[in-house]
Design a protein around this motif. Sequence first.
Motif, mmCIF file in Angstrom:
data_model
loop_
_atom_site.group_PDB
_atom_site.id
_atom_site.type_symbol
_atom_site.label_atom_id
_atom_site.label_comp_id
_atom_site.label_asym_id
_atom_site.label_seq_id
_atom_site.Cartn_x
_atom_site.Cartn_y
_atom_site.Cartn_z
ATOM 1 N N TYR A 5 0.854 -1.186 0.000
ATOM 2 C CA TYR A 5 0.000 0.000 0.000
ATOM 3 C C TYR A 5 0.888 1.232 0.000
ATOM 4 O O TYR A 5 1.828 1.324 0.791
ATOM 5 N N ASN A 6 0.599 2.171 -0.895
ATOM 6 C CA ASN A 6 1.331 3.438 -0.936
ATOM 7 C C ASN A 6 0.386 4.509 -1.466
ATOM 8 O O ASN A 6 0.319 4.762 -2.667
ATOM 9 N N LYS A 7 -0.353 5.111 -0.557
ATOM 10 C CA LYS A 7 -1.423 6.048 -0.935
ATOM 11 C C LYS A 7 -0.884 7.247 -1.699
ATOM 12 O O LYS A 7 -1.512 7.709 -2.661
ATOM 13 N N GLY A 11 -2.032 5.658 -4.931
ATOM 14 C CA GLY A 11 -3.445 5.923 -4.714
ATOM 15 C C GLY A 11 -3.965 5.062 -3.576
ATOM 16 O O GLY A 11 -3.251 4.228 -3.010
ATOM 17 N N ASP A 12 -5.220 5.248 -3.260
ATOM 18 C CA ASP A 12 -5.840 4.577 -2.117
ATOM 19 C C ASP A 12 -6.231 3.141 -2.484
ATOM 20 O O ASP A 12 -7.402 2.760 -2.444
ATOM 21 N N THR A 13 -5.230 2.363 -2.872
ATOM 22 C CA THR A 13 -5.456 1.009 -3.388
ATOM 23 C C THR A 13 -4.545 0.014 -2.682
ATOM 24 O O THR A 13 -3.322 0.207 -2.664
ATOM 25 N N PHE A 51 -9.762 -1.001 -4.220
ATOM 26 C CA PHE A 51 -9.735 0.454 -4.372
ATOM 27 C C PHE A 51 -10.484 1.145 -3.226
ATOM 28 O O PHE A 51 -11.289 0.518 -2.526
ATOM 29 N N ASP A 52 -10.201 2.441 -3.044
ATOM 30 C CA ASP A 52 -10.813 3.223 -1.959
ATOM 31 C C ASP A 52 -10.680 2.494 -0.631
ATOM 32 O O ASP A 52 -11.635 2.355 0.140
ATOM 33 N N ASP A 61 0.933 2.448 7.519
ATOM 34 C CA ASP A 61 2.231 2.076 6.959
ATOM 35 C C ASP A 61 2.234 2.189 5.440
ATOM 36 O O ASP A 61 1.172 2.260 4.806
ATOM 37 N N ARG A 62 3.437 2.176 4.875
ATOM 38 C CA ARG A 62 3.603 2.238 3.436
ATOM 39 C C ARG A 62 4.552 1.141 2.984
ATOM 40 O O ARG A 62 5.384 0.669 3.745
#
Length: 208
Positions: A5-7, A11-13, A51-52, A61-62
């Motif tokens: 995950y890396n918003k 993106g928010d995915t 998504f979202d 976290d990323r």
Amino acid sequence: MIFTYNKEHVGDTLMVLVKEAKDAKRTVERKGNVARVYLEENGETVAWNIFDLSTLVEIADRGQVFLTDEQVAVLNAELEKEGFSERLINDAGPKFVVAQIKEMVDHPDSDHLHICQVEIHDGQVVQIVCGAPNAAQGLKTVAALPGAMMPNGSFIFPGQLRGEDSFGMLCSARELELLNAPQVRGIIELAADAEVGASFDAEKHWNA
């Protein structure tokens, strides 16, 4: 399964990697905010995109992220709501562990590979193919298990080397980007009293 995950950059995915697809042709089936990525040849799922994500769970976290069982249950409820029959499996155990080579034989189709039977936790043994010149029966080292993300961004999946199954990788200090890693080839050699199955801790286990 590997969760990433890396918003800010993607993106928010939430991206869920199920298995290595390499160059195989893939197709996407999307329902609502869930997309299943599968092999065109046999329909086998290789990844999910949700998504979202922040409307379902919050992740601070990323990069590679580790979810709680409660978060995975929420995501599985979303898959079910959208009509998917498969479910995500949470494996939050350590991915870099102290391991010991219990048995080792030469690979029948290689002049440098070895087929190692490696204990990774409390008597649990997996097969790992290794080409390190210092691999030896009894050696304690570090195993990267399926689901691990290496410092260079690559992921560890079960696979085969020259036709032999391999369920992880025995790591060198350079591959783990450890401080003062030697430049010669070879896997990490840990102290004899290192506890097999313990999560690898560079400060505790690495004293180069």
